[in-house]
Structures are given as structure tokens and as C-alpha cells.
Design a protein around this motif. Structure first.
Motif, PDB file in Angstrom:
ATOM      1  N   PRO A 166       0.812  -1.230   0.000  1.00  0.00           N
ATOM      2  CA  PRO A 166       0.000   0.000   0.000  1.00  0.00           C
ATOM      3  C   PRO A 166       0.837   1.268   0.000  1.00  0.00           C
ATOM      4  CG  PRO A 166      -0.828  -1.568   1.618  1.00  0.00           C
ATOM      5  CD  PRO A 166       0.487  -2.096   1.149  1.00  0.00           C
ATOM      6  N   PHE A 167       1.971   1.237   0.731  1.00  0.00           N
ATOM      7  CA  PHE A 167       2.816   2.425   0.764  1.00  0.00           C
ATOM      8  C   PHE A 167       3.385   2.738  -0.613  1.00  0.00           C
ATOM      9  CE2 PHE A 167       7.074   4.240   0.918  1.00  0.00           C
ATOM     10  CZ  PHE A 167       6.819   5.433   1.567  1.00  0.00           C
ATOM     11  N   LEU A 168       3.874   1.722  -1.314  1.00  0.00           N
ATOM     12  CA  LEU A 168       4.454   1.952  -2.632  1.00  0.00           C
ATOM     13  C   LEU A 168       3.405   2.433  -3.632  1.00  0.00           C
ATOM     14  CD1 LEU A 168       6.907  -1.087  -2.858  1.00  0.00           C
ATOM     15  CD2 LEU A 168       7.505   1.325  -2.598  1.00  0.00           C
ATOM     16  N   GLN A 169       2.171   1.934  -3.513  1.00  0.00           N
ATOM     17  CA  GLN A 169       1.101   2.432  -4.373  1.00  0.00           C
ATOM     18  C   GLN A 169       0.841   3.911  -4.112  1.00  0.00           C
ATOM     19  OE1 GLN A 169      -2.228  -0.129  -3.581  1.00  0.00           O
ATOM     20  NE2 GLN A 169      -1.288  -1.916  -4.582  1.00  0.00           N
ATOM     21  N   GLN A 170       0.864   4.290  -2.842  1.00  0.00           N
ATOM     22  CA  GLN A 170       0.667   5.690  -2.480  1.00  0.00           C
ATOM     23  C   GLN A 170       1.839   6.548  -2.941  1.00  0.00           C
ATOM     24  OE1 GLN A 170      -1.920   7.058  -1.441  1.00  0.00           O
ATOM     25  NE2 GLN A 170      -1.491   8.880  -0.224  1.00  0.00           N
ATOM     26  N   SER A 171       3.048   6.035  -2.802  1.00  0.00           N
ATOM     27  CA  SER A 171       4.229   6.821  -3.178  1.00  0.00           C
ATOM     28  C   SER A 171       4.284   7.055  -4.689  1.00  0.00           C
ATOM     29  CB  SER A 171       5.508   6.128  -2.707  1.00  0.00           C
ATOM     30  OG  SER A 171       5.750   4.933  -3.428  1.00  0.00           O
ATOM     31  N   GLU A 172       3.743   6.130  -5.480  1.00  0.00           N
ATOM     32  CA  GLU A 172       3.687   6.336  -6.925  1.00  0.00           C
ATOM     33  C   GLU A 172       2.787   7.507  -7.288  1.00  0.00           C
ATOM     34  OE1 GLU A 172       2.552   2.838  -8.973  1.00  0.00           O
ATOM     35  OE2 GLU A 172       4.325   1.684  -8.408  1.00  0.00           O
ATOM     36  N   LEU A 173       1.800   7.765  -6.453  1.00  0.00           N
ATOM     37  CA  LEU A 173       0.849   8.838  -6.736  1.00  0.00           C
ATOM     38  C   LEU A 173       1.362  10.196  -6.270  1.00  0.00           C
ATOM     39  CD1 LEU A 173      -2.486   7.046  -5.689  1.00  0.00           C
ATOM     40  CD2 LEU A 173      -1.621   7.404  -8.012  1.00  0.00           C
ATOM     41  N   ILE A 174       1.969  10.237  -5.081  1.00  0.00           N
ATOM     42  CA  ILE A 174       2.316  11.535  -4.496  1.00  0.00           C
ATOM     43  C   ILE A 174       3.799  11.696  -4.193  1.00  0.00           C
ATOM     44  CG2 ILE A 174       0.009  11.796  -3.526  1.00  0.00           C
ATOM     45  CD1 ILE A 174       1.129  11.060  -0.791  1.00  0.00           C
ATOM     46  N   GLY A 175       4.601  10.639  -4.390  1.00  0.00           N
ATOM     47  CA  GLY A 175       6.024  10.718  -4.102  1.00  0.00           C
ATOM     48  C   GLY A 175       6.372  10.038  -2.790  1.00  0.00           C
ATOM     49  N   TRP A 176       7.618   9.512  -2.718  1.00  0.00           N
ATOM     50  CA  TRP A 176       8.058   8.753  -1.539  1.00  0.00           C
ATOM     51  C   TRP A 176       8.027   9.602  -0.268  1.00  0.00           C
ATOM     52  CZ3 TRP A 176      10.084   3.626  -1.175  1.00  0.00           C
ATOM     53  CH2 TRP A 176      10.641   3.308   0.074  1.00  0.00           C
ATOM     54  N   ARG A 177       8.643  10.747  -0.314  1.00  0.00           N
ATOM     55  CA  ARG A 177       8.746  11.580   0.891  1.00  0.00           C
ATOM     56  C   ARG A 177       7.368  11.990   1.379  1.00  0.00           C
ATOM     57  NH1 ARG A 177      13.012  14.647   2.909  1.00  0.00           N
ATOM     58  NH2 ARG A 177      14.201  14.164   1.024  1.00  0.00           N
ATOM     59  N   GLU A 178       6.506  12.406   0.458  1.00  0.00           N
ATOM     60  CA  GLU A 178       5.168  12.853   0.842  1.00  0.00           C
ATOM     61  C   GLU A 178       4.350  11.706   1.426  1.00  0.00           C
ATOM     62  OE1 GLU A 178       6.712  13.494  -1.917  1.00  0.00           O
ATOM     63  OE2 GLU A 178       7.012  15.670  -1.757  1.00  0.00           O
ATOM     64  N   ALA A 179       4.470  10.522   0.833  1.00  0.00           N
ATOM     65  CA  ALA A 179       3.729   9.369   1.353  1.00  0.00           C
ATOM     66  C   ALA A 179       4.209   9.002   2.750  1.00  0.00           C
ATOM     67  CB  ALA A 179       3.899   8.180   0.406  1.00  0.00           C
ATOM     68  N   GLY A 180       5.518   9.119   2.988  1.00  0.00           N
ATOM     69  CA  GLY A 180       6.048   8.809   4.311  1.00  0.00           C
ATOM     70  C   GLY A 180       5.626   9.800   5.368  1.00  0.00           C
ATOM     71  N   GLN A 181       5.567  11.071   5.003  1.00  0.00           N
ATOM     72  CA  GLN A 181       5.196  12.100   5.971  1.00  0.00           C
ATOM     73  C   GLN A 181       3.700  12.123   6.260  1.00  0.00           C
ATOM     74  OE1 GLN A 181       6.770  15.649   4.128  1.00  0.00           O
ATOM     75  NE2 GLN A 181       8.829  15.338   4.974  1.00  0.00           N
ATOM     76  N   GLN A 182       2.905  11.650   5.307  1.00  0.00           N
ATOM     77  CA  GLN A 182       1.456  11.737   5.440  1.00  0.00           C
ATOM     78  C   GLN A 182       0.922  10.909   6.607  1.00  0.00           C
ATOM     79  OE1 GLN A 182      -1.457  10.214   2.294  1.00  0.00           O
ATOM     80  NE2 GLN A 182      -1.369  12.398   1.811  1.00  0.00           N
ATOM     81  N   ASN A 183       1.510   9.758   6.839  1.00  0.00           N
ATOM     82  CA  ASN A 183       1.015   8.876   7.901  1.00  0.00           C
ATOM     83  C   ASN A 183       2.153   8.385   8.788  1.00  0.00           C
ATOM     84  OD1 ASN A 183      -1.871   8.584   6.923  1.00  0.00           O
ATOM     85  ND2 ASN A 183      -0.783   7.794   5.129  1.00  0.00           N
TER      86      ASN A 183
END
Length: 453
Positions: free
Chosen positions: A402-419
């Protein structure tokens, strides 16, 4: 691609290598990210060998190396049983590198050095990757291809550079075995006992310790050098070839980085490479220690020396390399390297890695009879290991995908900071005796201070 099939089907390694490259190019041409990466690095690795052969054919070679040596070697990169090894046939040498293990090591180094204090995902990945290398398992690492792609998107220069540095060390180390078997170790300034007629007096035999938690070695003067001969324990004599191969790799890497005599910039570059190499040796060395602990195979026990001793010998020879090429060389890079070295090889971190090994052995596997063969007999009364759902499987399915799917949409750093808080809470669920063992290792590895920018 299974490498042993090519090695078994051909008596001539040159023909085997050509058939291997032809099939690899054909498969890579059909598409597929990982096969494309494999093909590029296979071509690069072979070109490294040609480049080093050219160095030896000219006058710029290191002074202690035989000028007549010309490596008749071929690099095979693919499926090789999660090992790096050499195989000889009819006077030629096959250098066989397992691509999956290489990828895990590169990703481990990448995430240890990721320059983001808040990236708990990258830190957790470093911990899981280390555990997957140290305790060999048939279980694949989840989302390996997507992680390689993501690293390339996070910072392509760092990713490509780490692939090159890690692969070069492993490649040249294996090539060093070929050199050692033909020409010995005259370039290795190490002995396993005091030289004959040495008077064992404090002003003649000096004590030296490289790491605060490491062993105390002896050192004596060496004629023609401002540096001394390092005396290491006699029990290490079985591993002379491994020490020699490491030092060979350092010289070879230095020479393949420049077309003329190395200078300060190349010495700095070598030291930067050592920052990566000691992380690789840390992972591989802990793997060897684990295998020694559970194996009754004497060949396994004597396969490699303790990794900390290998780094000590490399540090010792860095002084000789500087003396040969630039005696006035001073660099902040060596200070940075030694800071990482002091943190990485501390008793406290090695103890933590041992506890992670315990976690993998006793609380990691999937349910069912397919217990990892390395875990069938425990250290406690020889009882079978209690199987539980695989931590790595859960991490991949419920977190990483799920994290990698999210990072493809908004970027690695942004996905990590979001949650980030939720991610930390999830990583805490991987526990040993109530301790969040993976989170502890993740934070401790990040605390080594390796940073790639």
C-alpha cells in the motif's frame, strides 16, 4: 536466469559467457525492469574486468603486483543461490554474482544512508533488509523490483552510484581470489605470527587497536615503509586468501577509477567507497557468524574471517596506499569513515543484531511445515522452532505494497510524511519479548550517521 545451467552446459567459459549474454539480452529486450537492470550491470561488470586488464598491461599498476597477470575471467550475474563465488574451468574463471542478494545489499546501503531523519519507512526497510541478508531464507523479499525503481526515483545518481560501488567491491574481491591463487599475497602487509628473530620487547612489538571494542593487534617495523607489519591472530591464517582479496579489491578499485597514477581525489573516492563496503561487510559478516553458529560444516566455519577483522585489515592497508601515491594526503572523508566504523562495529549494535537474529529464528516464519532449514534445530534443547506468521510477509502485504502504491501517486517523501505516526505504530508491532525489535534496529542503523546526498 540460473547461472549454473550455463556453467554446466559448456566446457569453455568464453562460450558459456557469450551464450549467457545472448539469452540475457534477448530476455531483457522483451521488456521488464529487473531484467534490463541485470543486463546493464552484467555488461558493466565485464567491462570492469577488461579495464583492469588494461591497467595491468601498462606501467601504472601497483608496485607490489605481478605485471604478468592477466585475468581470464567472465562475470555471470543472475540466480546463483544467494551467493557470490568463483568457479574455475579449463584455466578460466567464472565470477558468479547472485543478483537478488546484490539488490538487497544495495537497498540496505541506500536506506541506511537515506538523508531524511523522518523517513521511518526507509529506516524500517534497512532493518528488514539486513535481517533478510543475515538469516538466509528462501522467502523472497517483498516488492524488491518496485523498491529498486523507487530508489531510482528518489535519487537516481545515488542509486546508480551505490550499485556501482557495491558491485565493484564484490566483483573485484572475487577476482582477487584468482590473483592470489596464481601470484600469492606479497602485497598483503599482514602476518600471523612474529617474523623470525623478532625480539618481543615493547619498543619492537607495538600494540595497536583500530576499534574501541575491537581486538588488540601487534605491529612491528617493516623495511622500506613508514607503516608497520600488522600481526593478527594465528587462527586467522586460514583466511589469508580472504584478506588478500579484500586488499586486492581496494587497489583494483583505485586503479580502475583513473587512467593515470592515482592522486588525492582518487584516494578520497576510495575512502567513500569504503563507507559502502563496510556496510556490505557488516551484513555479509553477520550472515557468516550466524551460519557458523548453526553449522557443523567445517568448510562453512572457515569460509570467511570475522568481518570486523576484514575492515581492520583494509584500514591498515589504506595507510600503505596513501604512502605509495600521496604521503601528504589528509582528508575529512577518512574521519567520516572512522566515525561510521566506530558506531557500526560497536558491541551494542552487534548485540542488537544478534537479538534480531533471535527474532527471525523464533518469531518470523510462516505457518506450516516449511520451516527454514537453518532454523530446524534451535539453540535450546534442540527442539523444533515454533512457527508463526512471517513478519516479512505481513510487512510486505499490509504495509509495503500500500505504501508503494501511495508513493507512486504523491512521491516517496510525501507518502512517508502523510502517515508517519501510523507507520511508527505499525513497525512497533514487530516485537521480541515485548520490545519493538525492528524499530530499535531501524533507528540504530540510521544513527550510524551514513548520509548520501
Amino acid at each position: 536466469m540460473r547461472i549454473d545451467e550455463f556453467l554446466d552446459d559448456f566446457d569453455n567459459l568464453a562460450e558459456a559467457h557469450q551464450a549467457y549474454l545472448n539469452e540475457l539480452r534477448a530476455v531483457a529486450g522483451q521488456g521488464g525492469f529487473m531484467m534490463g537492470v541485470t543486463a546493464r550491470f552484467a555488461e558493466w561488470a565485464q567491462s570492469e574486468l577488461f579495464r583492469y586488464s588494461h591497467v595491468f598491461a601498462n606501467s601504472g599498476r601497483p608496485k607490489d603486483f605481478c605485471p604478468e597477470w592477466c585475468p581470464d575471467a567472465f562475470v555471470f550475474l543472475g540466480e546463483a543461490g544467494h551467493r557470490f563465488y568463483i568457479r574455475r574451468k579449463n584455466g578460466s574463471t567464472a565470477i558468479v554474482l547472485d543478483f537478488d542478494l546484490l539488490c538487497r545489499l544495495v537497498l540496505f546501503v541506500f536506506f541506511v544512508g537515506l538523508d531524511d531523519e523522518s523517513d521511518i519507512v526507509g529506516q524500517a526497510l534497512a532493518a528488514f533488509l539486513l535481517a533478510s541478508v543475515v538469516v538466509p531464507r528462501t522467502e523472497p523479499f517483498p516488492c524488491l523490483e518496485q523498491l529498486i525503481e523507487s530508489c531510482g526515483q528518489i535519487n537516481p545518481d545515488i542509486t546508480n552510484g551505490l550499485f556501482t560501488k557495491v558491485a565493484r567491491f564484490i566483483l573485484l574481491h572475487e577476482l582477487g581470489h584468482s590473483y592470489y591463487e596464481r601470484h600469492g599475497s606479497e602485497f598483503l602487509h599482514v602476518a600471523f605470527e612474529l617474523p623470525p628473530n623478532t625480539v618481543p620487547k615493547p619498543d619492537v612489538v607495538r600494540s595497536i587497536r583500530y576499534h574501541p571494542d575491537g581486538p588488540v593487534y601487534n605491529q612491528v617495523d617493516l623495511a622500506g615503509s613508514a607503516n608497520g607489519l600488522l600481526i593478527i591472530p594465528p587462527d586467522f591464517r586460514n583466511w589469508e586468501a580472504e584478506f588478500a582479496a579484500d586488499v586486492f579489491a581496494a587497489y583494483a578499485s583505485l586503479y580502475t577509477s583513473v587512467g593515470t597514477k592515482p592522486g588525492p581525489a582518487q584516494l578520497d573516492h576510495l575512502t567513500e567507497s569504503l563507507i559502502c563496503w563496510q556496510l556490505v561487510l557488516f551484513a555479509i559478516g553477520n550472515r557468516q557468524d550466524y551460519m557458523r553458529a548453526i553449522s557443523n560444516d567445517t568448510q562453512q566455519i572457515f569460509s570467511h574471517p570475522p568481518a570486523s577483522a576484514r575492515v581492520d585489515v583494509l584500514l591498515h592497508h589504506l595507510n600503505f596506499i596513501a604512502e605509495e601515491f600521496d604521503p601528504t594526503w589528509r582528508s575529512v572523508t577518512i574521519s567520516i569513515f572512522k566515525g561510521h566504523y566506530n558506531s557500526l562495529w560497536s558491541k551494542e549494535l552487534l548485540k542488537l543484531v544478534g537479538e534480531v537474529i533471535e527474532y527471525v529464528r523464533y518469531a518470523f516464519d510462516e505457518e506450516g511445515p516449511h520451516i527454514n532449514p537453518g532454523r530446524i534445530v534451535t539453540f535450546i534443547k534442540g527442539m523444533d522452532v515454533q512457527a508463526k506468521p512471517s513478519a516479512l510477509t505481513k510487512f510486505g502485504k499490509y504495509f509495503l505494497e500500500p505504501f508503494l502504491q501511495q508513493s507512486e501517486l504523491i512521491g516517496w517523501r510525501e507518502a512517508g510524511q502523510q502517515n508517519s505516526n501510523e507507520y511508527i505504530d505499525y513497525i512497533k508491532t514487530f516485537r521480541l519479548n515485548g520490545r519493538p525489535i525492528i524499530l530499535e534496529l531501524a533507528e540504530r542503523l540510521h544513527g550510524i550517521g551514513v548520509r548520501f546526498t
